[in-house]
Design a protein around this motif. Structure first.
Motif, mmCIF file in Angstrom:
data_model
loop_
_atom_site.group_PDB
_atom_site.id
_atom_site.type_symbol
_atom_site.label_atom_id
_atom_site.label_comp_id
_atom_site.label_asym_id
_atom_site.label_seq_id
_atom_site.Cartn_x
_atom_site.Cartn_y
_atom_site.Cartn_z
ATOM 1 N N ASN A 16 0.816 -1.229 0.000
ATOM 2 C CA ASN A 16 0.000 0.000 0.000
ATOM 3 C C ASN A 16 0.847 1.276 0.000
ATOM 4 O O ASN A 16 0.550 2.224 0.708
ATOM 5 C CB ASN A 16 -0.922 0.067 1.227
ATOM 6 C CG ASN A 16 -1.818 -1.139 1.302
ATOM 7 O OD1 ASN A 16 -1.966 -1.875 0.318
ATOM 8 N ND2 ASN A 16 -2.418 -1.363 2.448
ATOM 9 N N VAL A 33 2.635 0.362 4.339
ATOM 10 C CA VAL A 33 2.313 -0.544 5.435
ATOM 11 C C VAL A 33 3.426 -1.588 5.462
ATOM 12 O O VAL A 33 3.747 -2.195 4.449
ATOM 13 C CB VAL A 33 0.934 -1.197 5.236
ATOM 14 C CG1 VAL A 33 0.679 -2.243 6.323
ATOM 15 C CG2 VAL A 33 -0.143 -0.120 5.265
ATOM 16 N N PHE A 66 -5.884 2.220 18.329
ATOM 17 C CA PHE A 66 -5.901 1.159 17.319
ATOM 18 C C PHE A 66 -6.051 -0.215 17.962
ATOM 19 O O PHE A 66 -6.009 -1.226 17.282
ATOM 20 C CB PHE A 66 -4.607 1.197 16.498
ATOM 21 C CG PHE A 66 -4.526 2.374 15.580
ATOM 22 C CD1 PHE A 66 -4.793 2.239 14.220
ATOM 23 C CD2 PHE A 66 -4.204 3.634 16.065
ATOM 24 C CE1 PHE A 66 -4.718 3.329 13.375
ATOM 25 C CE2 PHE A 66 -4.145 4.731 15.225
ATOM 26 C CZ PHE A 66 -4.395 4.583 13.877
ATOM 27 N N GLU A 110 -0.941 0.250 12.970
ATOM 28 C CA GLU A 110 -1.823 -0.331 11.958
ATOM 29 C C GLU A 110 -2.556 -1.510 12.605
ATOM 30 O O GLU A 110 -3.712 -1.409 12.928
ATOM 31 C CB GLU A 110 -0.992 -0.773 10.745
ATOM 32 C CG GLU A 110 -1.784 -1.388 9.619
ATOM 33 C CD GLU A 110 -2.444 -0.350 8.703
ATOM 34 O OE1 GLU A 110 -2.140 0.838 8.816
ATOM 35 O OE2 GLU A 110 -3.291 -0.757 7.872
ATOM 36 N N ASP A 111 -1.858 -2.633 12.796
ATOM 37 C CA ASP A 111 -2.412 -3.734 13.574
ATOM 38 C C ASP A 111 -1.252 -4.475 14.234
ATOM 39 O O ASP A 111 -0.137 -3.984 14.214
ATOM 40 C CB ASP A 111 -3.260 -4.666 12.685
ATOM 41 C CG ASP A 111 -2.456 -5.236 11.521
ATOM 42 O OD1 ASP A 111 -1.268 -5.556 11.725
ATOM 43 O OD2 ASP A 111 -3.004 -5.350 10.400
ATOM 44 N N HIS A 152 1.527 -5.290 11.636
ATOM 45 C CA HIS A 152 1.981 -4.262 10.698
ATOM 46 C C HIS A 152 2.068 -2.886 11.360
ATOM 47 O O HIS A 152 1.333 -2.616 12.303
ATOM 48 C CB HIS A 152 1.011 -4.137 9.515
ATOM 49 C CG HIS A 152 0.876 -5.390 8.704
ATOM 50 N ND1 HIS A 152 -0.019 -6.386 9.044
ATOM 51 C CD2 HIS A 152 1.520 -5.809 7.603
ATOM 52 C CE1 HIS A 152 0.087 -7.366 8.162
ATOM 53 N NE2 HIS A 152 1.021 -7.050 7.265
ATOM 54 N N VAL A 153 2.947 -2.065 10.843
ATOM 55 C CA VAL A 153 2.915 -0.645 11.192
ATOM 56 C C VAL A 153 2.925 0.160 9.890
ATOM 57 O O VAL A 153 3.356 -0.340 8.849
ATOM 58 C CB VAL A 153 4.126 -0.200 12.051
ATOM 59 C CG1 VAL A 153 4.084 -0.814 13.434
ATOM 60 C CG2 VAL A 153 5.446 -0.508 11.353
ATOM 61 N N LYS A 154 2.401 1.380 9.998
ATOM 62 C CA LYS A 154 2.449 2.254 8.822
ATOM 63 C C LYS A 154 3.624 3.203 9.027
ATOM 64 O O LYS A 154 3.800 3.754 10.117
ATOM 65 C CB LYS A 154 1.140 3.029 8.712
ATOM 66 C CG LYS A 154 0.945 3.683 7.352
ATOM 67 C CD LYS A 154 -0.291 4.529 7.316
ATOM 68 C CE LYS A 154 -1.528 3.738 6.878
ATOM 69 N NZ LYS A 154 -2.722 4.603 6.823
ATOM 70 N N THR A 192 4.594 6.569 2.054
ATOM 71 C CA THR A 192 3.963 5.960 3.213
ATOM 72 C C THR A 192 3.630 4.526 2.832
ATOM 73 O O THR A 192 2.994 4.299 1.804
ATOM 74 C CB THR A 192 2.679 6.718 3.605
ATOM 75 O OG1 THR A 192 3.008 8.100 3.723
ATOM 76 C CG2 THR A 192 2.136 6.222 4.929
ATOM 77 N N SER A 196 -1.286 4.155 20.049
ATOM 78 C CA SER A 196 -1.609 2.755 19.780
ATOM 79 C C SER A 196 -2.900 2.318 20.462
ATOM 80 O O SER A 196 -3.582 1.425 19.974
ATOM 81 C CB SER A 196 -0.450 1.856 20.202
ATOM 82 O OG SER A 196 -0.275 1.951 21.597
#
Lengths: 328, 273, 488
Positions: free
Chosen positions: A187, B179, B60, B160-161, B164-166, B177, B57
């Motif tokens: 993405n 993921v 999220f 992100e979750d 994952h991080v963005k 940017t 965090s």
């Protein structure tokens, strides 16, 4: 026998800059590098014309295009490792791509890497590099220990571009677009750096000081800045007199700038102002008073009326511009 | 839970060294022992970024644990205490009283051994280089040692979750940017105005007293005398870069002549027409 | 009938010419405060009345004409030179004030090497002056932290002091003569002589008047030989702060004259060094002819080492620190960014007291601030100017600004801390301001500070400024709430 390879990134549109940086690294390059390859990594959008144009610029006879789906360092590393021989030297540009490649390739091949180098001496036996350390206060010379030697250039290096060779280039293409790519990044959204303009990023700045005398003087200087294509800034006395807007303020309570060239006009050189221009690449001071403190902190000084000199400079540069357009 | 390791280096504050001092030092050795040490600025940005990530965090639903590690002298423990006071969970000093310079392979080797011997980490955050050495090698070398991906010039980390991080990072002509799948190393680039927040004296009293873990280098399987180890680059010479400006006077009959000289001799090629 | 803002601007332009009168909104806002309201300033919040104009005076005549006009029309005047004040002295507390800026009066009029004195106009920057003198082998001996910004008029007006005061004294010991303009237009010159016995020393009506009595247009200060090659440095850690003050006292009482004599407590010292391991630090520098500096350093070393808990450190640590000490220009720029990024702000308050109470002032103020003020991140300080009968205490404190607007910060933190310090100083009979000036904030404690001698200050104010136009609110508050003196 050492081979000197050059690795260029065609995903970026500054190949010429990359070559110039690499040529700036070492004077021996032009002679010896011919023995090695120029690797140009790019995507499938490159057509034959593009490739031909790029190959012509390459500093070696042998040019290898590595075609990728996207700029993936793993894929490039694989490719370089496959063709590597003992004693090889790899040269990269100054970008973060060049730096990453140099370090990873050096590590992966049990060789050595050096980043941000100003100079490299590549003899048959030993490889020396020079680079700035301690926040640019010192120049260090290092000896590189292990082959292969992976070297990336310092930012802003400029070397003479190789002359277009008479001999035909040998062009090879390695297509990696069909390979399996590790998918650790997804993405991805790209946003281009907006030319933010303004004093902080300007490469040429004209700073007016108290010597502009009044609002009209400051306005004239601002127009001169426009004429010579420089960004206009001002010292604290100038903005506190409302001769220029507050956002033009250079110095400790305003912008701390680092242009390539900074001209100060009628600036005395007070500590608070000087701290704001200290990081300039080249400082030219124009002041009537040859004893002003700024005159000892500049690269070049002109003792004269700043308005007159700048008016003349503007005319001189306009003429130069006109000549250039004609020549085109 | 995402477990993040922040690695930082304590370096001399080079701004405190006067021009005369730079010029006076003999070749091959800069004595910075008398200069106050500070957090290397890129590492400081990274540590603050970790705290921001942790602040966000919760929204999220991703629990986060922040740990920190540094290699160096006992003096460095002051920074670890500060990080405890700011809410870090585990803080470790890898003990090394010697000043090791220009040897990023050594640093990366120690960090990778340390990570192998401790619990799993999902993310390592570290500055992309230190101000004194300016190599920028440690994050990539560590990535090679661990076989992890490394993203450099990072300017922002966003939850992100749990897997994952963005990440926002600078590239040649802009910002990307992406993921990012964990585990990963993030090497921090230029982040304007990122200073580590300051804990209150109360927090220092309450949280800053937690015990700091100390690890000896030989416990990581690395000889303290560095036998059999050699840096990629060996320092041959150091010379001072003259920072003074010559103040060359440009003479001429009149302003026109001086301007012409100025352009032809100094501006041409330096500035765009 | 008071003049309107526009009328004031018009009249000033008539008197001085439009070029010297600035009415630009951003300049006026920036001219409504000083660094006392640092947090408001970095957030570009302006809570004080915005002045009607900033006028740049070029001569004593200009000053005279502005002051006469203001005096005739009851307009508040705020004198200013380098704009580096930090105690509210430059705040324009009344509507439609005129800021009279003397920074364009920046000529060094005479360097008199025979008589070892230099005469300059009020707008001469101290840094420029001292750099120029040092090149010729001389110095003013004055080296405050504001040196890169401050100018001579302001330094004299605030009774400034520099890093080397223990040898050279404060600015009051350096000034030999002056020129000042009073609100009625009277221009007074006090001649330059070595000493006089001709009645009260009227220099002291001008030195430290903080713009509340007159406008300083010219000053003459002493010159000293500059011989840094003879400097000798000494450094120690000392376990106990109380013992540290005793050591400072012993050095003074035994008759030594170091140029620097400082005692830092652990928290403050840790901002400068990391070799002190959170301990208190004593440092000294001996300056002057080689024979003197050698003897001074040896004597001080012997005195200090008699104290318990003292450990000498490598003098090189002090010397190198001193050599690389950044005088602030870059730091001021960085500080603004840091405050905006972290909401952490650092401020200082300097006081003085005799030897028998300075430790108690220090201890009680620190303890109370830690207990009574929230969100403190550092509380400490140092003594940096010692005298035969006592020393100063420079409180250094940082806090996080939490849950309040920039406008509310002042009363939630800064004024509270200042209040506690002033209360403790008054309790022990010290002075609430050692060298920044009383300004407008601590002016609320002027009655306790002066006691029965307030009569003299008030009389001076009434006599020289009967119409109340000189920097109103400085030295003596305009409004004062007895119950809550620190809410303003």
């Amino acid at each position: 026998m050492k081979r000197f390879h050059v690795v260029l990134n065609a995903f970026s549109d500054d190949i010429e800059k990359q070559i110039s940086e690499i040529c700036g690294l070492t004077e021996y390059l032009l002679e010896d590098v011919k023995k090695g390859n120029t690797f140009i990594v790019g995507d499938g959008k490159m057509d034959e014309d593009d490739k031909h144009r790029l190959a012509e610029m390459a500093p070696t006879k042998s040019v290898i295009f590595v075609i990728l789906k996207n700029l993936h360092t793993e894929m490039i590393l694989d490719c370089l490792m496959e063709t590597m021989c003992f004693g090889d030297v790899y040269l990269f540009g100054s970008s973060s791509f060049g730096q990453e490649m140099a370090i990873r390739l050096g590590k992966r091949s049990d060789g050595s890497s050096a980043t941000g180098c100003q100079w490299a001496a590549l003899s048959e036996s030993i490889v020396y590099v020079k680079k700035q350390v301690y926040s640019n206060h010192m120049m260090a010379t290092f000896c590189m220990e292990n082959s292969p030697f992976c070297i990336s250039a310092a930012r802003g290096l400029e070397g003479a571009m190789p002359k277009a060779g008479k001999s035909e280039k040998e062009i090879k293409t390695i297509d990696k677009t069909k390979d399996q790519y590790p998918a650790n990044l997804t993405n991805t959204i790209f946003e281009e750096k907006k030319p933010s303009g303004g004093l902080q990023t300007a490469s040429f700045v004209l700073v007016g000081g108290r010597g502009v005398k009044n609002k009209a003087g400051a306005d004239a200087l601002a127009r001169a800045a426009e004429g010579i294509h420089a960004e206009f800034g001002a010292s604290r006395p100038v903005v506190m007199n409302a001769w220029a807007a507050m956002d033009k303020l250079i110095g400790v309570s305003g912008s701390m700038i680092h242009p390539k060239v900074c001209i100060t006009a009628g600036v005395s050189g007070a500590a608070a102002l000087y701290a704001g221009i200290e990081k300039s690449g080249f400082i030219i001071a124009i002041n009537r008073d040859e004893n002003a403190p700024i005159m000892r902190k500049a690269d070049v000084v002109i003792v004269d009326d700043c308005q007159e000199v700048l008016r003349a400079l503007q005319i001189c540069m306009e003429k130069e511009r006109a000549d250039e357009t004609q020549a085109d | 839970m995402i477990r993040i390791l922040g690695s930082f280096k304590v370096v001399p504050d080079l701004d405190q060294i006067s021009e005369e001092e730079w010029a006076s030092d003999p070749a091959n050795r800069i004595d910075t022992s008398y200069v106050k040490k500070i957090l290397s600025c890129y590492d400081e940005s990274g540590l603050e970024m970790m705290l921001k990530f942790s602040d966000e965090s919760g929204d999220f639903g991703v629990p986060v644990q922040l740990d920190a590690v540094t290699i160096g002298r006992k003096m460095n423990e002051n920074y670890l205490k500060t990080l405890y006071a700011l809410g870090f969970t585990e803080a470790t000093r890898i003990e090394c009283e010697k000043e090791i310079q220009f040897w990023p392979e050594w640093t990366a080797g120690i960090l990778s051994e340390f990570m192998n011997q401790t619990e799993r980490y999902d993310l390592v955050v570290m500055g992309n280089r230190s101000a004194d050495e300016e190599n920028g090698k440690v994050p990539f070398l560590l990535a090679e040692e661990l076989g992890w991906p490394c993203i450099s010039q990072v300017v922002e980390i966003i939850p992100e979750d749990e897997a994952h991080v963005k990440v926002r990072y600078e590239v040649d002509n802009g910002y990307c940017t992406s993921v990012v799948q964990l585990p990963c190393i993030l090497s921090i680039g230029d982040v304007p105005c990122s200073f580590l927040r300051v804990p209150t004296l109360k927090d220092r009293m309450q949280k800053g007293k937690k015990e700091i873990h100390r690890v000896k280098i030989e416990d990581l399987g690395i000889s303290e005398t560095f036998e059999g180890l050699q840096p990629d680059l060996s320092l041959v010479n150091l010379e001072v870069i003259d920072q003074s400006r010559p103040g060359v006077i440009l003479d001429g009959m009149n302003a026109e002549e001086k301007a012409e000289k100025l352009y032809q001799t100094y501006l041409k090629g330096r500035v765009e027409l | 009938m008071a003049l309107s803002r526009e009328q004031i601007q018009e009249e000033l332009k008539k008197a001085l010419g439009a070029e010297q009168v600035v009415t630009d909104e951003t300049v006026l806002k920036e001219s409504s405060l000083d660094r006392y309201r640092k947090f408001e300033q970095v957030h570009e919040i302006y809570t004080q009345p915005i002045p009607a104009a900033v006028v740049y005076v070029k001569s004593t005549e200009d000053v005279k004409s502005v002051l006469t006009f203001a005096n005739a029309n009851g307009i508040n005047v705020v004198p200013r030179t380098g704009h580096s004040a930090i105690e509210g002295g430059l705040e324009t507390a009344k509507e439609n004030s005129i800021v009279v800026d003397g920074s364009t009066m920046n000529k060094v009029l005479k360097i008199d090497k025979e008589n070892m004195q230099v005469t300059c106009q009020c707008g001469v920057p101290l840094q420029d002056l001292d750099d120029m003198l040092r090149e010729q082998g001389y110095t003013t001996g004055h080296s405050p932290q504001s040196k890169p910004l401050a100018q001579m008029g302001g330094l004299v007006a605030t009774r400034s002091i520099g890093q080397f005061s223990t040898l050279y004294g404060g600015i009051e010991d350096m000034v030999v003569g002056l020129e000042a303009v009073f609100p009625n237009g009277e221009v007074c010159r006090i001649k330059n002589v070595p000493r006089r016995s001709v009645g009260p020393d009227i220099r002291h009506i001008i030195i430290g008047n903080e713009g509340a009595l007159c406008y300083i247009t010219e000053v003459t200060v002493k010159l000293f030989k500059y011989q840094p090659e003879n400097n000798v440095f000494l450094g120690y850690t000392i376990e106990d702060m109380k013992k540290g003050f005793e050591a400072l006292r012993a050095v003074m009482v035994e008759g030594y004259k170091p140029s620097i004599a400082r005692l830092y407590d652990g928290p403050d010292a840790s901002q400068h060094w990391d070799w002190n391991e959170d301990k208190n630090v004593l440092i000294f520098m001996a300056e002057g002819p080689a024979a003197v500096t050698k003897a001074t350093a040896e004597g001080i070393d012997a005195v200090v080492k008699t104290f318990e808990g003292v450990k000498a450190v490598d003098p090189k640590l002090i010397e190198k620190w001193f050599g690389g000490l950044n005088w602030g220009a870059e730091q001021i720029a960085e500080e603004k960014l840091e405050i905006l990024a972290t909401d952490n702000i650092g401020i200082t308050t300097e006081v003085s007291g005799c030897w028998d109470c300075i430790y108690d002032i220090y201890k009680n103020a620190c303890d109370r601030i830690m207990k009574e003020v929230p969100d403190m991140t550092l509380m400490g300080g140092h003594s940096s100017h010692s005298y035969m009968n006592g020393t100063n205490m420079y409180f250094v404190y940082y806090y996080n600004v939490v849950d309040c607007t920039p406008e509310e910060e002042m009363n939630k933190y800064h004024n509270q801390i200042n209040r506690i310090i002033c209360e403790e100083v008054i309790k022990y009979g010290g002075s609430i301001a050692h060298h920044h000036g009383l300004g407008k904030a601590r002016a609320h404690y002027v009655w306790q500070e002066y006691g029965s001698s307030f009569y003299m200050l008030e009389t001076l104010k009434k006599a020289f400024d009967p119409n109340g136009i000189m920097n109103m609110g400085t030295l003596i508050p305009i409004k004062h709430d007895d119950k809550n003196p620190w809410i303003f």
